[in-house]
Design a protein around this motif. Structure first.
Motif, short mmCIF file in Angstrom:
data_model
loop_
_atom_site.label_atom_id
_atom_site.label_comp_id
_atom_site.label_asym_id
_atom_site.label_seq_id
_atom_site.Cartn_x
_atom_site.Cartn_y
_atom_site.Cartn_z
N UNK A 160 0.81 -1.22 0.00
CA UNK A 160 0.00 0.00 0.00
C UNK A 160 0.85 1.27 0.00
N UNK A 161 2.06 1.18 0.49
CA UNK A 161 2.95 2.35 0.54
C UNK A 161 3.47 2.72 -0.84
N UNK A 162 3.81 1.73 -1.64
CA UNK A 162 4.47 2.00 -2.92
C UNK A 162 3.59 1.75 -4.15
N UNK A 163 2.41 1.16 -3.98
CA UNK A 163 1.53 1.00 -5.14
C UNK A 163 1.17 2.34 -5.76
N UNK A 164 0.82 3.39 -4.97
CA UNK A 164 0.54 4.69 -5.57
C UNK A 164 1.72 5.24 -6.40
N UNK A 165 2.93 5.06 -5.90
CA UNK A 165 4.10 5.54 -6.64
C UNK A 165 4.25 4.77 -7.94
N UNK A 166 4.06 3.46 -7.88
CA UNK A 166 4.14 2.62 -9.08
C UNK A 166 3.15 3.12 -10.14
N UNK A 167 1.95 3.41 -9.72
CA UNK A 167 0.93 3.94 -10.63
C UNK A 167 1.42 5.20 -11.33
N UNK A 168 1.99 6.11 -10.57
CA UNK A 168 2.40 7.39 -11.14
C UNK A 168 3.68 7.29 -11.97
N UNK A 169 4.46 6.24 -11.75
CA UNK A 169 5.66 6.02 -12.56
C UNK A 169 5.30 5.53 -13.95
N UNK A 170 4.26 4.68 -14.05
CA UNK A 170 3.97 4.05 -15.34
C UNK A 170 2.83 4.71 -16.11
N UNK A 171 2.12 5.65 -15.48
CA UNK A 171 1.04 6.35 -16.17
C UNK A 171 1.34 7.84 -16.31
N UNK A 172 0.92 8.46 -17.41
CA UNK A 172 1.01 9.92 -17.52
C UNK A 172 -0.16 10.55 -16.77
N UNK A 173 -0.18 10.32 -15.47
CA UNK A 173 -1.37 10.58 -14.67
C UNK A 173 -1.35 11.95 -14.00
N UNK A 174 -2.51 12.57 -13.94
CA UNK A 174 -2.64 13.90 -13.33
C UNK A 174 -3.34 13.87 -11.98
N UNK A 175 -4.31 12.97 -11.83
CA UNK A 175 -5.13 12.98 -10.62
C UNK A 175 -5.58 11.57 -10.28
N UNK A 176 -5.80 11.35 -9.00
CA UNK A 176 -6.31 10.07 -8.52
C UNK A 176 -7.59 10.29 -7.75
N UNK A 177 -8.63 9.52 -8.10
CA UNK A 177 -9.91 9.58 -7.38
C UNK A 177 -9.97 8.45 -6.35
N UNK A 178 -10.30 8.82 -5.11
CA UNK A 178 -10.44 7.82 -4.06
C UNK A 178 -11.48 8.21 -3.05
N UNK A 179 -11.79 7.28 -2.17
CA UNK A 179 -12.71 7.54 -1.07
C UNK A 179 -12.00 8.25 0.06
N UNK A 180 -12.70 8.51 1.16
CA UNK A 180 -12.12 9.26 2.28
C UNK A 180 -10.84 8.64 2.83
N UNK A 181 -10.84 7.32 3.01
CA UNK A 181 -9.65 6.67 3.56
C UNK A 181 -8.49 6.73 2.58
N UNK A 182 -8.78 6.57 1.29
CA UNK A 182 -7.72 6.63 0.29
C UNK A 182 -7.07 8.01 0.24
N UNK A 183 -7.89 9.04 0.20
CA UNK A 183 -7.36 10.40 0.15
C UNK A 183 -6.46 10.66 1.35
N UNK A 184 -6.90 10.20 2.52
CA UNK A 184 -6.14 10.44 3.75
C UNK A 184 -4.80 9.71 3.71
N UNK A 185 -4.79 8.44 3.26
CA UNK A 185 -3.50 7.74 3.31
C UNK A 185 -2.55 8.22 2.22
N UNK A 186 -3.08 8.69 1.10
CA UNK A 186 -2.19 9.28 0.08
C UNK A 186 -1.44 10.49 0.65
#
Length: 523
Positions: free
Chosen positions: A316-342
């Motif tokens: 859970x710590x590095x999955x978000x980073x992996x996502x942003x490394x391989x995608x030309x991504x601008x924003x991530x949509x998540x629920x309350x818990x997701x936003x908080x842990x990001x």
């Protein structure tokens, strides 16, 4: 459908941490890069354009073409995949587990959020292309969380002996559930019975549901995509840098008064192979795969990272980073818990020089069927009231509609004054009696409070029919006390209304941070 909105605060359903983020609390601003306002995307585009290479785009395009090779796709999906090769194309992403039959309603809400965000961004920034992405959590191994769904009040569960990453499970065992569930389930029948893995099945049904909207599904359990993550894998395993970054941020959040949700380990990768997804731990000079006989020396592990990076699965710590490394991504949509842990992870992004995405709360909603909408109308409740805990809701409604004075507040005030005066007199006579007087005073106060409760209870019986009606509405919208969107499956509405998803797309605004209430007509 009738569509109304209420503030997040009025629902009493969100943590102070999440609400402070929405309200742009000053002391939280250091933990993210840009607030999710549409104007912020101009700078976010600039930053991502500088950091994301054409080689990265080419690799992503190649992988997606392969993953979609067996599917019949819409022209828009094909166009979006091809557009990812262009430096003016960016993604807006949400991620979710591979819950069977889509799981709870909010899975659908997440995807609708990214689709609508791409539409809004295209209107605001017409010279760029924005691709909605669903990131499959295919490497996750928490089977219990994905193994059930609830339809028309009944829980359906998948029992299996399969282990490891759930995206690799064989979904044909779901045939027995397909035979049980009512209504048209042809999309899921084709998904689960005609594909070899759960990941392939989920890609199929998500494409069937959202292909017309151009949604692209990414399965990051892939050699070529993991190859771009080798540097992070190596540094995490051998230098433990992400843990240092996260612990520093956690201390700062704690100092600011915010509780943290996730905690980094020394090594934040699992070993992934066949039916295994187990943590890697350093034991002495060896690296052990927990609960297995596998272990590696430092040199062996370095060679494995170089040759087979797909065998390393981020937690859970590095999955978000992996996502942003391989995608030309601008924003991530998540629920309350997701936003908080990001918000705990920005230090990790800064360390690896990857732009921190804009964190966007997904759309939240409650949907009333025609019959429930009719009952709700008869209760006379406001939208905010339906979010109250049931006992409080019943009491407040009863007090508002009674012809009697059920409050003993005046009497309790009078008693309190009498006891205070008595305490003053007793104190002058013998201070040792004060303890006894306090105990008796408490008993007297409690007796009056109990009388008040019994009066309210008796009056509730006089309104039994109306309170039963309120209870039916409450139970329908909060099954077993849980918000509808976290419990009910989208088929509850989709089977009766094939345009249900289109109605959500028409209703939701991804940049309006309020709670949506949608009501079917009841006439």
């Amino acid at each position: 459908m009738d569509h109304k909105k209420i503030s997040f605060q009025d629902t009493q359903s969100f943590s102070p941490f999440f609400l402070d983020y929405i309200q742009q609390e000053e002391k939280l601003k250091k933990f993210y890069n840009r607030f999710p306002a549409i104007e912020a995307f101009e700078d976010q585009i600039r930053d991502k354009q500088k950091s994301f290479s054409l080689d990265g785009r080419s690799s992503l395009h190649k992988v997606l073409k392969a993953q979609y090779s067996e599917l019949t796709i819409t022209p828009l999906v094909e166009s979006n995949i091809d557009a990812l090769k262009d430096h003016k194309t960016f993604t807006i992403t949400t991620g979710h587990q591979l819950n069977i039959f889509t799981g709870p309603l909010y899975f659908i809400y997440k995807i609708v959020s990214v689709i609508n965000a791409c539409r809004a961004l295209k209107k605001q920034y017409p010279k760029y292309t924005f691709v909605p992405v669903y990131w499959m959590a295919s490497e996750d191994h928490d089977f219990e969380e994905i193994s059930y769904f609830k339809l028309y009040g009944k829980k359906y569960s998948w029992k299996t002996e399969q282990q490891g990453a759930v995206g690799r499970f064989n979904p044909k065992e779901l045939k027995s559930i397909l035979e049980e569930i009512p209504g048209d389930n042809s999309i899921f029948r084709n998904a689960y019975l005609k594909h070899q893995t759960l990941g392939e099945a989920v890609r199929y049904y998500v494409n069937e549901l959202f292909g017309e909207e151009g949604l692209v599904v990414v399965d990051a359990d892939d050699h070529d995509l993991k190859a771009a993550f080798r540097e992070v894998i190596t540094e995490d395993i051998f230098e433990n840098t992400p843990k240092i970054c996260v612990e520093k941020t956690n201390k700062e959040l704690d100092k600011a008064g915010y509780p943290t949700q996730v905690f980094a380990r020394d090594i934040n990768f699992f070993y992934l192979e066949k039916s295994i997804r187990s943590r890697i731990e350093q034991v002495g000079d060896r690296f052990q795969v927990v609960d297995t006989d596998l272990s590696f020396s430092k040199e062996e592990l370095k060679k494995l990272i170089a040759a087979e990076p797909e065998k390393f699965s981020p937690n859970v710590i590095l999955r978000p980073l992996y996502q942003e490394v391989i995608l030309p991504n601008l924003a991530y949509f998540g629920g309350p818990s997701e936003v908080v842990y990001w918000l705990q992870l920005k230090g990790v992004f800064d360390h690896f020089k990857i732009p921190f995405p804009i964190l966007m709360p997904r759309n939240f909603a409650m949907v009333m069927s025609g019959p429930i909408s009719r009952k709700f109308e008869k209760t006379g409740l406001s939208l905010a009231e339906i979010f109250k805990e049931k006992n409080i809701l019943f009491k407040d409604w009863t007090l508002r509609h009674t012809d009697h004075d059920l409050s003993l507040e005046k009497e309790l005030h009078t008693i309190s004054k009498l006891l205070t005066d008595l305490k003053s007199r007793v104190q002058k006579i013998d201070t040792t009696l004060i303890t006894h007087l306090d105990a008796e005073s408490k008993k007297i106060t409690n007796k009056f409070k109990n009388i008040e409760k019994k009066m309210v209870r008796a009056e509730k019986r006089n309104h039994e029919d109306k309170l039963r009606q309120i209870s039916e509405v409450k139970d329908a919208l909060f099954p077993n006390g849980s918000p509808q969107e976290r419990s009910d499956n989208f088929l509850n509405f989709y089977q009766q209304d094939p345009n249900f998803i289109k109605a959500l797309i028409a209703a939701f605004d991804p940049f309006d941070y309020q709670f949506n209430v949608l009501r079917y007509p009841f006439d």
